[in-house]
Design a protein around this motif. Structure first.
Motif, PDB file in Angstrom:
ATOM      1  N   GLU A  73       0.842  -1.202   0.000  1.00  0.00           N
ATOM      2  CA  GLU A  73       0.000   0.000   0.000  1.00  0.00           C
ATOM      3  C   GLU A  73       0.872   1.245   0.000  1.00  0.00           C
ATOM      4  O   GLU A  73       1.932   1.278   0.632  1.00  0.00           O
ATOM      5  CB  GLU A  73      -0.935   0.031   1.217  1.00  0.00           C
ATOM      6  CG  GLU A  73      -2.114  -0.896   1.124  1.00  0.00           C
ATOM      7  CD  GLU A  73      -3.129  -0.651   2.235  1.00  0.00           C
ATOM      8  OE1 GLU A  73      -4.263  -1.149   2.106  1.00  0.00           O
ATOM      9  OE2 GLU A  73      -2.794   0.031   3.230  1.00  0.00           O
ATOM     10  N   THR A  75       0.204   5.669   0.096  1.00  0.00           N
ATOM     11  CA  THR A  75      -0.763   6.760   0.213  1.00  0.00           C
ATOM     12  C   THR A  75      -0.196   8.036  -0.399  1.00  0.00           C
ATOM     13  O   THR A  75       0.944   8.411  -0.121  1.00  0.00           O
ATOM     14  CB  THR A  75      -1.136   7.013   1.685  1.00  0.00           C
ATOM     15  OG1 THR A  75      -1.762   5.839   2.219  1.00  0.00           O
ATOM     16  CG2 THR A  75      -2.109   8.179   1.802  1.00  0.00           C
ATOM     17  N   ASP A 155      -6.501  12.493   0.558  1.00  0.00           N
ATOM     18  CA  ASP A 155      -5.526  11.412   0.414  1.00  0.00           C
ATOM     19  C   ASP A 155      -6.121  10.259  -0.388  1.00  0.00           C
ATOM     20  O   ASP A 155      -7.341  10.018  -0.356  1.00  0.00           O
ATOM     21  CB  ASP A 155      -5.088  10.876   1.779  1.00  0.00           C
ATOM     22  CG  ASP A 155      -4.325  11.909   2.591  1.00  0.00           C
ATOM     23  OD1 ASP A 155      -3.737  12.828   1.974  1.00  0.00           O
ATOM     24  OD2 ASP A 155      -4.321  11.793   3.829  1.00  0.00           O
ATOM     25  N   THR A 157      -5.229   6.106  -1.022  1.00  0.00           N
ATOM     26  CA  THR A 157      -4.413   4.932  -0.737  1.00  0.00           C
ATOM     27  C   THR A 157      -4.526   3.950  -1.889  1.00  0.00           C
ATOM     28  O   THR A 157      -5.636   3.589  -2.290  1.00  0.00           O
ATOM     29  CB  THR A 157      -4.841   4.258   0.580  1.00  0.00           C
ATOM     30  OG1 THR A 157      -4.660   5.174   1.658  1.00  0.00           O
ATOM     31  CG2 THR A 157      -4.005   3.008   0.848  1.00  0.00           C
ATOM     32  N   SER A 159      -3.573   0.195  -3.400  1.00  0.00           N
ATOM     33  CA  SER A 159      -3.093  -1.162  -3.171  1.00  0.00           C
ATOM     34  C   SER A 159      -2.476  -1.663  -4.469  1.00  0.00           C
ATOM     35  O   SER A 159      -2.897  -1.261  -5.559  1.00  0.00           O
ATOM     36  CB  SER A 159      -4.243  -2.083  -2.742  1.00  0.00           C
ATOM     37  OG  SER A 159      -4.702  -1.723  -1.460  1.00  0.00           O
TER      38      SER A 159
END
Length: 200
Positions: A73, A75, A155, A157, A159
């Protein structure tokens, strides 16, 4: 050590504010973003998981590799302009993961890639990380308050399955350094032409 050479090496240190981020949705999606308003991001790392063991008797403990743990991950933080362009793109990307009946789509229809590039003081790439099979799993909301006139941020994130890196400025001898510098300039011109075609 030669003091002038030391000063030159200090001036050539990589800087935290010299970076670019590019986002690419699945090939069929036409989702593209240069991430011009991305203000913060970190590259992923990996950890070599070890265990300790002995060969027998009073031999010292030794470490052995058991597994490799990859960070999966990343961000990114964005500033918002008055068009909300970056947030629109990320929400559109998330919307491509399901249809109007909320049926989930196949991964190949929404997984893309993210490229994080460290730039040198001359603005040429020196390090690049590409996140493979990446997609936005979390897009944060936007907060409002009457107590501040600050710039809006949000923000995202991402994956991803795995990542790869490339080093564009590896140490070499004098001739190798000159060659690499020349090749970087050529690649930069080619990349700019490709970007102009890609981004308009």
């Amino acid at each position: 050590m030669n003091i002038n050479r030391w000063k030159t090496s200090i001036d050539a240190m990589s800087r935290t504010d010299r970076f670019t981020v590019e986002f690419f949705g699945a090939r069929e999606s036409n989702i593209r973003s240069r991430g011009l308003r991305c203000t913060a991001v970190s590259t992923p790392g990996k950890t070599m998981v070890t265990s300790k063991g002995k060969y027998g008797g009073a031999t010292p403990e030794n470490s052995f590799l058991d597994n490799i743990q990859y960070e999966t991950e990343v961000t990114c933080s964005f500033m918002l302009d008055s068009t909300y362009e970056d947030k629109q793109i990320m929400e559109l990307w998330q919307s491509s993961m399901y249809d109007e009946m909320y049926n989930l789509q196949y991964p190949e229809t929404y997984k893309g890639s993210v490229k994080i590039t460290q730039l040198g003081v001359d603005n040429y790439p020196i390090y690049e990380v590409e996140l493979h099979d990446a997609f936005p799993t979390n897009v944060t909301g936007v907060s409002f308050t009457s107590e501040s006139t600050g710039i809006q941020t949000f923000d995202v994130t991402f994956s991803f399955r795995t990542w790869s890196s490339s080093f564009e400025n590896s140490p070499t001898g004098l001739l190798g350094g000159l060659f690499n510098k020349k090749m970087k300039k050529i690649r930069s011109k080619i990349d700019k032409k490709i970007e102009d075609k890609l981004w308009g």
